[in-house]
Design a protein around this motif. Structure first.
Motif, PDB file in Angstrom:
ATOM      1  N   ALA A  93       0.827  -1.219   0.000  1.00 20.89           N
ATOM      2  CA  ALA A  93       0.000   0.000   0.000  1.00 20.89           C
ATOM      3  C   ALA A  93       0.861   1.268   0.000  1.00 20.89           C
ATOM      4  O   ALA A  93       0.516   2.253  -0.657  1.00 20.89           O
ATOM      5  CB  ALA A  93      -0.936  -0.004   1.213  1.00 20.89           C
ATOM      6  N   GLN A  94       1.991   1.220   0.706  1.00 20.38           N
ATOM      7  CA  GLN A  94       2.824   2.424   0.757  1.00 20.38           C
ATOM      8  C   GLN A  94       3.412   2.752  -0.615  1.00 20.38           C
ATOM      9  O   GLN A  94       3.528   3.921  -0.995  1.00 20.38           O
ATOM     10  CB  GLN A  94       3.945   2.249   1.801  1.00 20.38           C
ATOM     11  CG  GLN A  94       4.705   3.537   2.113  1.00 20.38           C
ATOM     12  CD  GLN A  94       3.787   4.668   2.597  1.00 20.38           C
ATOM     13  OE1 GLN A  94       2.978   4.484   3.496  1.00 20.38           O
ATOM     14  NE2 GLN A  94       3.897   5.852   1.973  1.00 20.38           N
ATOM     15  N   ASP A  95       3.738   1.694  -1.371  1.00 19.80           N
ATOM     16  CA  ASP A  95       4.253   1.927  -2.734  1.00 19.80           C
ATOM     17  C   ASP A  95       3.183   2.579  -3.609  1.00 19.80           C
ATOM     18  O   ASP A  95       3.489   3.427  -4.446  1.00 19.80           O
ATOM     19  CB  ASP A  95       4.697   0.609  -3.391  1.00 19.80           C
ATOM     20  CG  ASP A  95       5.932   0.040  -2.719  1.00 19.80           C
ATOM     21  OD1 ASP A  95       6.631   0.806  -2.023  1.00 19.80           O
ATOM     22  OD2 ASP A  95       6.188  -1.166  -2.894  1.00 19.80           O
ATOM     23  N   LEU A  96       1.937   2.148  -3.424  1.00 19.98           N
ATOM     24  CA  LEU A  96       0.830   2.760  -4.181  1.00 19.98           C
ATOM     25  C   LEU A  96       0.768   4.251  -3.879  1.00 19.98           C
ATOM     26  O   LEU A  96       0.701   5.087  -4.783  1.00 19.98           O
ATOM     27  CB  LEU A  96      -0.531   2.175  -3.793  1.00 19.98           C
ATOM     28  CG  LEU A  96      -0.899   0.741  -4.084  1.00 19.98           C
ATOM     29  CD1 LEU A  96      -2.369   0.532  -3.741  1.00 19.98           C
ATOM     30  CD2 LEU A  96      -0.651   0.399  -5.522  1.00 19.98           C
ATOM     31  N   VAL A  97       0.787   4.560  -2.588  1.00 28.40           N
ATOM     32  CA  VAL A  97       0.672   5.960  -2.159  1.00 28.40           C
ATOM     33  C   VAL A  97       1.834   6.775  -2.722  1.00 28.40           C
ATOM     34  O   VAL A  97       1.642   7.838  -3.323  1.00 28.40           O
ATOM     35  CB  VAL A  97       0.639   6.052  -0.617  1.00 28.40           C
ATOM     36  CG1 VAL A  97       0.832   7.481  -0.150  1.00 28.40           C
ATOM     37  CG2 VAL A  97      -0.667   5.489  -0.085  1.00 28.40           C
ATOM     38  N   ASN A  98       3.060   6.247  -2.552  1.00 29.14           N
ATOM     39  CA  ASN A  98       4.233   7.006  -3.007  1.00 29.14           C
ATOM     40  C   ASN A  98       4.159   7.268  -4.506  1.00 29.14           C
ATOM     41  O   ASN A  98       4.419   8.373  -4.977  1.00 29.14           O
ATOM     42  CB  ASN A  98       5.528   6.233  -2.695  1.00 29.14           C
ATOM     43  CG  ASN A  98       5.763   6.139  -1.197  1.00 29.14           C
ATOM     44  OD1 ASN A  98       5.152   6.875  -0.419  1.00 29.14           O
ATOM     45  ND2 ASN A  98       6.640   5.230  -0.793  1.00 29.14           N
ATOM     46  N   HIS A  99       3.791   6.229  -5.259  1.00 28.23           N
ATOM     47  CA  HIS A  99       3.758   6.345  -6.721  1.00 28.23           C
ATOM     48  C   HIS A  99       2.684   7.351  -7.156  1.00 28.23           C
ATOM     49  O   HIS A  99       2.949   8.238  -7.978  1.00 28.23           O
ATOM     50  CB  HIS A  99       3.485   4.965  -7.332  1.00 28.23           C
ATOM     51  CG  HIS A  99       3.611   4.943  -8.811  1.00 28.23           C
ATOM     52  ND1 HIS A  99       4.819   5.092  -9.467  1.00 28.23           N
ATOM     53  CD2 HIS A  99       2.682   4.790  -9.794  1.00 28.23           C
ATOM     54  CE1 HIS A  99       4.623   5.038 -10.773  1.00 28.23           C
ATOM     55  NE2 HIS A  99       3.331   4.852 -11.005  1.00 28.23           N
ATOM     56  N   MET A 100       1.491   7.230  -6.594  1.00 28.58           N
ATOM     57  CA  MET A 100       0.408   8.123  -7.014  1.00 28.58           C
ATOM     58  C   MET A 100       0.709   9.566  -6.625  1.00 28.58           C
ATOM     59  O   MET A 100       0.472  10.480  -7.416  1.00 28.58           O
ATOM     60  CB  MET A 100      -0.927   7.655  -6.413  1.00 28.58           C
ATOM     61  CG  MET A 100      -1.418   6.355  -7.033  1.00 28.58           C
ATOM     62  SD  MET A 100      -3.101   5.906  -6.534  1.00 28.58           S
ATOM     63  CE  MET A 100      -2.888   5.551  -4.810  1.00 28.58           C
ATOM     64  N   CYS A 101       1.244   9.772  -5.421  1.00 24.99           N
ATOM     65  CA  CYS A 101       1.566  11.144  -4.990  1.00 24.99           C
ATOM     66  C   CYS A 101       2.623  11.749  -5.917  1.00 24.99           C
ATOM     67  O   CYS A 101       2.509  12.919  -6.312  1.00 24.99           O
ATOM     68  CB  CYS A 101       2.074  11.159  -3.554  1.00 24.99           C
ATOM     69  SG  CYS A 101       0.755  10.948  -2.345  1.00 24.99           S
ATOM     70  N   LYS A 102       3.610  10.930  -6.280  1.00 21.01           N
ATOM     71  CA  LYS A 102       4.682  11.444  -7.147  1.00 21.01           C
ATOM     72  C   LYS A 102       4.127  11.780  -8.528  1.00 21.01           C
ATOM     73  O   LYS A 102       4.359  12.869  -9.060  1.00 21.01           O
ATOM     74  CB  LYS A 102       5.775  10.377  -7.247  1.00 21.01           C
ATOM     75  CG  LYS A 102       6.999  10.839  -7.963  1.00 21.01           C
ATOM     76  CD  LYS A 102       8.128   9.822  -7.832  1.00 21.01           C
ATOM     77  CE  LYS A 102       9.187  10.121  -8.869  1.00 21.01           C
ATOM     78  NZ  LYS A 102       9.525   8.988  -9.701  1.00 21.01           N
ATOM     79  N   GLU A 103       3.362  10.846  -9.102  1.00 24.28           N
ATOM     80  CA  GLU A 103       2.830  11.055 -10.459  1.00 24.28           C
ATOM     81  C   GLU A 103       1.854  12.230 -10.511  1.00 24.28           C
ATOM     82  O   GLU A 103       1.807  12.968 -11.497  1.00 24.28           O
ATOM     83  CB  GLU A 103       2.113   9.792 -10.939  1.00 24.28           C
ATOM     84  CG  GLU A 103       3.043   8.617 -11.197  1.00 24.28           C
ATOM     85  CD  GLU A 103       3.913   8.817 -12.422  1.00 24.28           C
ATOM     86  OE1 GLU A 103       3.360   9.153 -13.483  1.00 24.28           O
ATOM     87  OE2 GLU A 103       5.146   8.652 -12.302  1.00 24.28           O
ATOM     88  N   LEU A 104       1.056  12.363  -9.473  1.00 27.18           N
ATOM     89  CA  LEU A 104       0.037  13.432  -9.477  1.00 27.18           C
ATOM     90  C   LEU A 104       0.562  14.744  -8.896  1.00 27.18           C
ATOM     91  O   LEU A 104      -0.159  15.743  -8.863  1.00 27.18           O
ATOM     92  CB  LEU A 104      -1.195  12.985  -8.667  1.00 27.18           C
ATOM     93  CG  LEU A 104      -1.973  11.796  -9.221  1.00 27.18           C
ATOM     94  CD1 LEU A 104      -3.031  11.340  -8.216  1.00 27.18           C
ATOM     95  CD2 LEU A 104      -2.642  12.158 -10.544  1.00 27.18           C
TER      96      LEU A 104
END
Ligand code: FES
Length: 157
Positions: A93-104
């Motif tokens: 889940a943390q990877d999801l959060v990190n990736h989405m925050c970075k991309e967005l």
């Protein structure tokens, strides 16, 4: 000043008749009001519900601040809630959060510059067997990878 729509008011009044005590109508009423206030609960919303339900604002506030499904700040058109509890946590889940925050280009609990997305963490959403998962508004999305989560968000208009 927030006011419920005529339809929203009818729905809240119906909830008030469904239970033995009016307190039991607080959660569904908050849910109805949140939908009508662009996805979050302001103090204006609490004030209005207090009048409609005939309960002190403090009683409604107690419930409102306890549950993560009620937002205390304005959210994006698409509010993304990533489960952070055990199954989701150990499955990335943390990877999801990190990736989405970075991309967005957005921080947690903030709204993207175009107003389209906000991301927050949620406690277990009851979909542990298909972790990691997230909710986008009212929809569940399961068995995610950082890439599939981001692709899903990109597909939203
Ligand atoms: S741990 Fe994520 S849905 Fe239960």
């Amino acid at each position: 000043m927030f006011e419920l729509s005529a339809e929203g008011l009818q729905k809240v009044k119906k909830e008030m008749t469904r239970y033995e005590t009016v307190e039991s109508a607080i959660i569904p009423s908050l849910y109805i009001a949140q939908k009508e206030n662009n996805g979050w609960i302001s103090q204006d919303v609490i004030r209005t519900l207090s009048k409609v339900l005939g309960l002190p604002e403090s009683r409604i506030n107690e419930v409102f601040t306890f549950y993560t499904m009620f937002n205390q700040k304005s959210v994006g058109k698409y509010h993304v809630q990533v489960c952070q509890t055990l199954s989701c946590h150990v499955n990335g889940a943390q990877d999801l959060v990190n990736h989405m925050c970075k991309e967005l280009k957005v921080k947690m609990n903030e709204v993207t510059a175009d107003g389209k997305f906000s991301i927050s963490r949620a406690e277990c959403l009851g979909s542990c067997g298909t972790a990691p998962m997230m909710m986008v508004n009212d929809e569940y999305h399961e068995n995610l990878t950082p890439e599939s989560a981001m692709n899903l968000l990109r597909s939203l208009k």
